[in-house]
Scaffold this motif. Structure first.
Motif, short mmCIF file in Angstrom:
data_model
loop_
_atom_site.label_atom_id
_atom_site.label_comp_id
_atom_site.label_asym_id
_atom_site.label_seq_id
_atom_site.Cartn_x
_atom_site.Cartn_y
_atom_site.Cartn_z
N HIS A 196 0.73 -1.28 0.19
CA HIS A 196 0.06 -0.02 0.05
C HIS A 196 0.71 1.15 -0.02
N LYS A 197 1.75 1.21 0.82
CA LYS A 197 2.82 2.33 0.95
C LYS A 197 3.63 2.72 -0.37
N LEU A 198 3.92 1.61 -1.20
CA LEU A 198 4.40 1.57 -2.52
C LEU A 198 3.51 2.25 -3.57
N PHE A 199 2.15 1.75 -3.47
CA PHE A 199 1.07 2.28 -4.34
C PHE A 199 0.76 3.65 -4.26
N ARG A 200 0.63 4.20 -3.13
CA ARG A 200 0.21 5.64 -2.71
C ARG A 200 1.54 6.70 -2.90
N GLU A 201 1.59 7.10 -4.07
CA GLU A 201 2.66 7.80 -4.10
C GLU A 201 2.70 9.23 -4.15
N GLU A 202 2.65 9.39 -2.35
CA GLU A 202 2.71 10.76 -2.07
C GLU A 202 3.07 10.77 -0.54
N THR A 203 3.05 11.84 -0.05
CA THR A 203 3.32 12.13 1.67
C THR A 203 2.02 12.52 2.05
N ARG A 204 0.92 11.76 2.62
CA ARG A 204 -0.17 12.39 2.84
C ARG A 204 -0.33 12.51 4.31
N TRP A 205 0.32 11.92 5.10
CA TRP A 205 0.35 11.76 6.48
C TRP A 205 1.57 12.09 6.98
N PRO A 206 2.25 13.36 6.94
CA PRO A 206 3.57 13.53 7.54
C PRO A 206 3.43 13.47 9.21
N GLY A 207 4.37 12.72 9.65
CA GLY A 207 4.34 12.53 11.01
C GLY A 207 3.78 11.22 11.43
N TYR A 208 3.29 10.65 10.45
CA TYR A 208 3.12 9.07 10.26
C TYR A 208 4.24 8.34 9.52
N TYR A 209 4.24 8.90 8.08
CA TYR A 209 5.46 8.36 7.26
C TYR A 209 5.55 9.25 6.37
N TYR A 210 6.78 9.13 5.77
CA TYR A 210 7.17 10.34 4.71
C TYR A 210 7.66 9.41 3.52
N ARG A 211 7.37 9.73 2.26
CA ARG A 211 7.84 8.83 1.23
C ARG A 211 8.75 9.95 0.80
N ALA A 212 10.06 9.82 0.94
CA ALA A 212 11.35 10.51 0.51
C ALA A 212 11.25 11.04 -1.11
N ASP A 213 10.68 9.96 -1.84
CA ASP A 213 10.43 10.25 -3.41
C ASP A 213 9.18 10.92 -3.85
N PHE A 214 8.41 11.29 -2.73
CA PHE A 214 7.14 11.85 -3.04
C PHE A 214 6.79 12.82 -1.76
N LYS A 215 7.47 13.87 -1.77
CA LYS A 215 7.48 14.64 -0.39
C LYS A 215 6.20 15.29 -0.13
N LYS A 216 5.61 15.51 -0.86
CA LYS A 216 4.28 16.52 -0.62
C LYS A 216 3.00 15.76 -0.93
N MET A 217 2.01 16.26 -0.38
CA MET A 217 0.48 15.71 -0.66
C MET A 217 0.15 15.85 -2.12
N ASP A 218 -0.45 14.96 -2.52
CA ASP A 218 -0.71 15.12 -4.13
C ASP A 218 -2.32 15.05 -4.30
N GLU A 219 -2.86 16.29 -3.98
CA GLU A 219 -4.48 16.06 -3.95
C GLU A 219 -5.08 15.59 -5.20
N ASP A 220 -4.64 16.14 -6.34
CA ASP A 220 -5.12 15.84 -7.60
C ASP A 220 -5.26 14.25 -7.81
N ASN A 221 -4.10 13.60 -7.60
CA ASN A 221 -4.14 12.04 -7.98
C ASN A 221 -4.66 11.31 -6.72
N TRP A 222 -4.16 11.77 -5.42
CA TRP A 222 -4.33 10.91 -4.44
C TRP A 222 -5.48 11.34 -3.41
N GLY A 223 -5.83 12.49 -3.60
CA GLY A 223 -6.82 13.26 -2.60
C GLY A 223 -7.98 12.63 -2.61
N LYS A 224 -8.64 12.11 -3.79
CA LYS A 224 -9.88 11.71 -3.93
C LYS A 224 -10.04 10.16 -3.86
#
Ligand code: SFD
Ligand code: AMP
Length: 654
Positions: free
Chosen positions: A592-620
Motif C-alpha cells: 500500500h505504501k508503494l502504491f500511494r505515491e505521495e506523503t499524505r500523513w507527514p508525522g506518520y510516514y514520509y515518502r522521500a521520493d514523493f515529499k508532498k501531498m498530491d491532492e489531484d491524484n491521491w486526494g480523492k
C-alpha cells in the motif's frame, strides 16, 4: 507428536474476538438472535474479562457526540485523517454512539459528573471515566446477554482463531473458521457458521518497538493484538483498505502513557527542549502547517501533523526531547483557586487525577514515574512519537473495505459503498467491526462497541436471509489441521537431531538452532525489515520506492522460510500464528505504501521520493488491495472518496 482432538461448533453467527467491538456485537447479536431463533458463538483468544486493548482499563471514553451532530463529528474525523474517511461509516457510528455510552453507564461504568450532574468532558468528544474495570463491566454485560440464548449462545475463551473457512461451492462466501485452544484441553476447533464477524483488533509489534531488550513487550497498544483481523480477512480474499495508514501515537517516553488527558483536560503545553511551543508556531501565520492545506492549519491540528511538528524540531533541528509541562499545567489550574489553602487542596486533587489517568489505563507509566521519582506537579516529562501501529479505530485507518448503511448514502455513494448488509466485507457473510474496519477512524472504545452492535445486527439479518448452511470441505479441514500444528511437528521431528547425541553441544540454547527458526526470531526479523525499510522509528519514519522494494524482497524470504519455524509448545504455536498474521499485514502495508505515491500523513510516514501531498491524484481515492492466497498474488485498487456530506466548518476543540 500428540494427536490433538477436534472439536466442532456449529452456529449461525460466529464473532471472532472479545474486545470492544466484539462485546458490542455480543450484546446486540443476542438481542436479535433471541427474537429470531438464531445461534451466536463468540470466540476470544484470551479471557473476555481482560482481553484486548482495554485490558488494563481506560481513563476516558473518546467518542461521545453528546449534543453535537454526526456531521460535526464527521468534520473532525475527515480533517484529522487529511481528508481520508468513508463519510457513511463515520456518520453511522456517530449517530448511535451516545446510546452505547448510556448503555455503559447502565452496566455500571462510572462516568465523571460535575456538581450539576453533567458528564465531565476531557475535550469536546471525550468523557472522563473511572475506567479501571471498563472491560470487566462490558464482559459481564456480554456474558449476561449471551446467556439469555441458553443453548443457542456460547462464549469460547482461550481459543486462537488463525484461518477462516470458505464455502466449498462458493469461494467468495465464508463458512466458518479454525482455531486451537491455548489452554488444556488442547483441542483443534472447527467453527461452522453462516456468518462470521471479525473483531480481533489491530496489530502491534509488526514494526520494531521503541521498547526493546528488557522493555520488550511494553507497547502503547496491546502486544497480543497481532494483526488477526486483517490477516484473517485478507487471506480469505476480502478487499482491504488504507493498509498504508498506520498510527504513530505521541506518548510519554518508555511507559507509553497517553497524552489526551494532559492536552485536553489539563490543557498542558508541550515544548521542545529549548522551550519552543512547536504546535503554536506551526499554526501561526507562515508556520509549517500552512504547507499542508487544506487540512493543516486548523484546530484541532490533525494527529499526524502534531507529530510532524515534533519530528521536525527533534530530527531536523536536534531540539529534543519534547517536554510535556505537567508541572506548569497543574500550577496554572491551581493558581485560579481563591486562596492558598484552596490552591493546596486543588494541587492534591490534580495530582490524584494525574496518577489516576495512568493507573486506570497504562499502569506501566505510573510505575515508571514512581520508579524515577517523578512528581508530575514539579517536573515536566518527555513525550516521544512511538512505533507504528495498525489500528482502524483510533487515528489510523487500516482495515476491511465494508458495505455501509443504506439509508445514509446518496445515489453515487450507494453504488460504491453499499452491497446489501451493513459492515459486510466483499466476502459474502463476512462482517467486521472496530479495528477490523477501515476508513472510519476515531471510533475508539465506544465507537468500536457501537460498530460491533451495528455489524452484529446486520449479520443476524444476513443469517436469516441466507438460511442454508455453507458447505465445509472436510479435506480442507484436514489440511488446515495439519498446517496448524506443523511448527510443533517440526520441533518434535528434529529436536533429537538438534540437541541429542548427533549434535550434542552444537548449540547451548534451543532458541538458536540450525534446524529451525524460533517464533520470536521470526518476529524480530519482520520488525527489523519493517523498521529499516518501511519507515519505522529507526529510519525516522521515512521510506521510498527503493527501500519499500527492498522490504518486499526481504519479506518474500521470510515467507519462504516460514515453514522452518518450530514451536516447542502450544504457547509458542500461538506465537508462531501471531507472527504469521503479522507477516501478512506487513506485506500488505508495504504494498500500500508503494502504491500511494505521495506523503499524505507527514508525522506518520514520509515518502522521500514523493515529499508532498498530491491532492489531484491521491486526494480523492482510497488505496485498496486484494490478496489471492492460492496464487500469492496481490491486486491494488483505487476506490473513490465520495463526499456526499458537505462540511461547512471543522468543529474543533472546546
Ligand atoms: O487515549 C482474537 N483506546 C482508547 N479508547 C477510548 O475510548 N478512550 C481511551 O482513553 C483510549 N486510549 C487507549 C486506548 C487503547 C489503549 C491500549 C490504551 C489507551 C493504552 C482505544 C480503544 O481501546 C480501541 O479503539 C478499542 O479497544 C478497539 O476495539 P477492538 O474490538 O477493535 O479491539 P480490542 O478491544 O483490542 O479487541 C480485540 C479482541 O480480539 C481478540 N483477538 N480472538 C480470537 N482469535 C484471534 N486470532 C484474536 N486476535 C485478537 C483479543 O483477545 C481481544 O478480545 S487513548 O490512548 O487513545
Ligand atoms: P490520546 O491520549 O493521544 O490517544 O488522545 C485521546 C483523544 O484526545 C483523542 O481523541 C485525540 O485525538 C485527542 N487529542 C490528544 N491530543 C490532542 C491535541 N493536542 N489536540 C487535540 N486533540 C488531541
Amino acid at each position: 507428536m500428540q494427536d490433538f482432538a477436534t472439536k466442532e461448533v456449529t452456529t449461525d453467527l460466529l464473532i471472532i474476538g472479545g474486545g470492544m467491538a466484539a462485546t458490542g456485537a455480543g450484546v446486540e447479536a443476542a438481542y436479535w438472535a433471541k427474537k429470531n431463533g438464531q445461534k451466536v458463538v463468540l470466540v476470544d483468544k484470551a479471557a473476555l474479562d481482560r482481553s484486548g486493548a482495554v485490558a488494563m482499563g481506560l481513563s476516558a471514553i473518546n467518542q461521545y457526540v453528546g449534543d453535537n451532530t454526526p456531521i460535526d463529528y464527521l468534520s473532525y474525523v475527515q480533517q484529522d485523517l487529511m481528508g481520508l474517511c468513508r463519510q457513511d461509516l463515520v456518520m453511522d457510528i456517530a449517530r448511535h454512539v451516545n446510546g452505547s455510552v448510556h448503555m455503559f453507564e447502565g452496566f455500571g461504568l462510572p462516568i465523571w459528573k460535575d456538581a450539576d450532574g453533567q458528564y465531565v468532558h476531557e475535550g469536546r468528544w471525550q468523557l472522563m471515566i473511572n475506567g479501571e474495570s471498563y472491560k470487566l463491566i462490558l464482559a459481564e454485560a456480554t456474558k449476561n446477554a449471551i446467556a439469555t440464548l441458553d443453548d443457542d449462545g456460547e462464549i469460547v475463551e482461550r481459543v486462537f482463531v488463525h484461518e477462516l473457512i470458505l464455502d466449498k461451492n462458493d469461494k467468495n462466501r465464508v463458512a466458518g473458521a479454525v482455531g486451537f485452544n491455548v489452554r488444556e484441553p488442547y483441542e483443534f476447533y472447527v467453527f461452522k457458521a453462516k456468518a462470521v464477524l471479525v473483531a480481533a483488533g489491530g496489530a502491534v509489534h509488526v514494526f520494531r518497538p521503541r521498547s526493546t531488550g528488557e522493555g520488550l513487550g511494553r507497547a502503547w497498544y496491546p502486544p497480543w493484538n497481532s494483526g488477526s483481523s486483517s490477516a484473517l480477512m485478507q487471506e480469505a480474499g476480502a478487499e482491504m483498505t488504507s493498509q498504508e495508514v498506520i498510527f504513530i501515537p505521541a506518548r510519554y517516553k518508555d511507559g507509553y502513557g497517553p497524552v489526551g488527558a494532559w492536552f485536553l483536560l489539563f490543557k498542558a503545553t508541550a515544548t521542545t527542549a529549548s522551550g519552543v511551543n512547536y504546535m503554536g508556531e506551526g499554526l501561526a501565520e507562515g508556520g509549517e502547517l500552512h504547507n499542508w492545506l487544506p487540512y493543516g492549519a486548523v484546530k484541532p491540528i490533525p494527529t499526524c501533523l502534531r507529530n510532524h511538528l515534533m519530528m521536525q524540531r527533534v530530527y531536523m533541528e536536534g531540539d529534543g526531547p519534547i517536554l510535556m509541562h505537567t508541572d506548569k499545567a497543574i500550577e496554572k489550574i491551581a493558581s485560579e483557586a481563591p486562596d492558598e489553602k484552596a490552591k493546596k487542596r486543588k494541587i492534591k486533587e490534580l495530582e490524584a487525577e494525574a496518577w489516576e489517568d495512568f493507573l486506570d489505563m497504562t499502569i506501566s507509566q505510573a510505575m515508571l514515574w514512581a520508579s524515577k521519582n517523578i512528581y508530575p506537579e514539579k517536573v515536566p516529562s518527555e513525550i516521544i512519537p512511538s512505533e507504528p501501529y495498525f489500528i482502524g479505530s483510533h487515528s489510523g485507518a487500516s482495515g476491511a473495505w465494508c458495505s455501509g448503511p443504506e439509508d445514509l448514502q446518496d445515489d453515487t455513494s450507494k453504488a460504491e459503498y453499499f452491497w446489501g448488509y451493513n459492515r459486510m466485507s466483499t466476502v459474502k457473510g463476512l462482517f467486521a467491526a472496530g479495528d477490523g474496519v477501515g476508513d472510519s477512524s476515531h471510533k475508539f472504545s465506544s465507537g468500536s462497541f457501537t460498530e460491533g452492535r451495528i455489524a452484529a445486527k446486520a449479520a443476524i439479518k444476513y443469517c436469516m436471509e441466507n438460511a442454508d448452511m455453507p458447505e465445509v470441505d472436510q479435506a480442507k479441514i484436514d489440511e488446515l489441521k495439519a498446517k496448524t500444528y506443523a511448527p510443533m511437528k517440526l520441533y518434535e521431528d528434529t529436536k533429537d537431531y538438534a540437541v541429542g547425541d548427533l549434535h550434542k553441544g552444537y548449540t547451548y540454547s534451543e532458541e538458536i538452532n540450525p534446524n529451525w527458526i524460533d517464533p520470536k526470531m521470526l518476529m524480530f526479523r519482520i520488525q527489523k525489515i519493517m523498521d529499516e525499510y518501511a519507515a519505522g522509528w529507526g529510519s525516522q519514519y521515512t521510506c521510498s520506492a527503493t527501500t519499500l522494494n527492498i522490504a518486499l524482497d526481504l519479506l518474500k524470504f521470510v515467507r519462504e522460510d516460514i515453514d522452518k519455524v518450530a514451536a516447542r509448545d502450544i504457547h509458542e504455536l500461538m506465537r508462531y500464528w501471531e507472527n504469521n498474521h503479522r507477516l501478512l499485514i506487513a506485506e500488505a502495508h508495504v504494498r500500500h505504501k508503494l502504491f500511494r505515491e505521495e506523503t499524505r500523513w507527514p508525522g506518520y510516514y514520509y515518502r522521500a521520493d514523493f515529499k508532498k501531498m498530491d491532492e489531484d491524484n491521491w486526494g480523492k481515492v482510497f488505496a485498496n488491495s486484494k490478496y489471492d492466497a492460492e496464487t500469492n498474488e496481490w491486486e491494488m485498487i483505487k476506490r473513490p472518496i465520495i463526499r456526499f456530506v458537505k462540511i461547512e466548518k471543522v468543529v474543533g476543540m472546546v
